[in-house]
Design a protein around this motif. Structure first.
Motif, short mmCIF file in Angstrom:
data_model
loop_
_atom_site.label_atom_id
_atom_site.label_comp_id
_atom_site.label_asym_id
_atom_site.label_seq_id
_atom_site.Cartn_x
_atom_site.Cartn_y
_atom_site.Cartn_z
N LEU A 201 -27.51 80.86 -50.83
CA LEU A 201 -28.91 80.52 -50.57
C LEU A 201 -29.59 80.06 -51.86
N PRO A 202 -29.28 78.82 -52.31
CA PRO A 202 -29.85 78.35 -53.58
C PRO A 202 -31.36 78.19 -53.56
N ASP A 203 -31.96 78.00 -52.41
CA ASP A 203 -33.42 77.88 -52.32
C ASP A 203 -34.11 79.23 -52.54
N VAL A 204 -33.37 80.31 -52.31
CA VAL A 204 -33.92 81.66 -52.41
C VAL A 204 -33.66 82.26 -53.79
N ALA A 205 -32.44 82.08 -54.30
CA ALA A 205 -32.03 82.71 -55.57
C ALA A 205 -31.15 81.75 -56.37
N PRO A 206 -31.73 80.69 -56.91
CA PRO A 206 -30.91 79.65 -57.56
C PRO A 206 -30.08 80.14 -58.75
N LYS A 207 -30.60 81.04 -59.56
CA LYS A 207 -29.84 81.52 -60.73
C LYS A 207 -28.63 82.34 -60.31
N ILE B 253 -22.63 82.90 -59.46
CA ILE B 253 -21.45 83.23 -58.66
C ILE B 253 -20.53 82.01 -58.54
N LYS B 254 -21.11 80.82 -58.46
CA LYS B 254 -20.29 79.61 -58.39
C LYS B 254 -19.57 79.37 -59.71
N ASP C 203 -27.33 88.61 -68.57
CA ASP C 203 -27.86 89.15 -67.32
C ASP C 203 -28.86 88.17 -66.71
N LEU C 204 -29.07 88.34 -65.41
CA LEU C 204 -29.95 87.44 -64.66
C LEU C 204 -31.28 88.11 -64.33
N PRO C 205 -32.36 87.34 -64.32
CA PRO C 205 -33.63 87.91 -63.88
C PRO C 205 -33.60 88.10 -62.36
N VAL D 228 -31.13 89.09 -52.70
CA VAL D 228 -30.26 88.59 -51.63
C VAL D 228 -29.98 87.13 -51.95
N TYR D 229 -28.69 86.73 -51.99
CA TYR D 229 -28.43 85.33 -52.30
C TYR D 229 -27.32 84.70 -51.48
N GLY D 230 -26.94 85.35 -50.39
CA GLY D 230 -25.95 84.77 -49.50
C GLY D 230 -25.78 85.61 -48.26
N ARG D 231 -24.96 85.06 -47.32
CA ARG D 231 -24.64 85.82 -46.10
C ARG D 231 -23.27 85.39 -45.61
N VAL D 232 -22.54 86.36 -45.08
CA VAL D 232 -21.23 86.09 -44.50
C VAL D 232 -21.43 85.32 -43.20
#
Length: 170
Positions: free
Chosen positions: A26-32, A37-38, A88-90, A134-138
């Motif tokens: 979900l790059p629109d929600v949590a781009p960093k 992860i990519k 670390d990430l914000p 939250v940055y993704g979903r199965v």
């Protein structure tokens, strides 16, 4: 099989016994967090990393690329205490709930300490809402996630056999 709509923002995990798990990012929600992860998946950092904390009815945590590699320097006592050599990430908190199958960024008490570790929710864990990114979903393979060996840490931890960005898979 789930339709992969955006291969650049989709992760494919291979678990034991050929279990395939597809995660829509979900790059629109949590781009960093998505970029991190990519980048780590593309470098192969998650390959052979253990699920070091797996709690029935709660979640399966993995991604300690420093201490969790089952083929290199896996140490059951230290698994879950490390991250990557990247900073670390914000926090990127949103209104998205921690529902079954969502991917959350694991962190210490500091909200801005997420790095490489993540967890997959086994159930709706709304008490985490607004506290963990939250940055993704199965979107495929939650049945494989449900079969991950339980424990804190598990005696014989399951691992990520390989983790790739879908755009990179032939």
């Amino acid at each position: 099989m789930a339709e992969i709509k955006d291969p650049e923002n989709t992760i494919v995990l291979e678990l034991k016994d050929g279990g395939r798990v597809v995660i829509e990012l979900l790059p629109d929600v949590a781009p960093k967090h998505v970029e991190r992860i990519k980048a780590l998946a593309r470098s192969g950092a998650y390959d052979n990393v253990a699920f070091h904390r797996v709690i029935e009815g709660f979640m399966a945590q993995t991604g300690d690329v420093q201490h969790g590699n089952m083929e290199k320097d896996f140490d059951l006592r230290r698994a879950g205490t490390g991250g990557s050599d990247l900073g670390d990430l914000p926090a990127e908190f949103s209104k998205l709930p921690h529902d079954r199958g969502t991917i959350g960024a694991a962190r210490s008490q500091n909200p801005n300490s997420a790095n490489s570790q993540f967890f997959i929710n086994f159930s709706d864990n709304h008490f985490l809402n607004g506290q963990y990114t939250v940055y993704g979903r199965v979107i495929e393979g939650m049945d494989h996630v449900d079969r991950i060996q339980r424990g804190e840490p598990p005696q014989n931890p399951d691992r990520i056999v390989s983790m790739k960005v879908a755009a990179d898979v032939q």
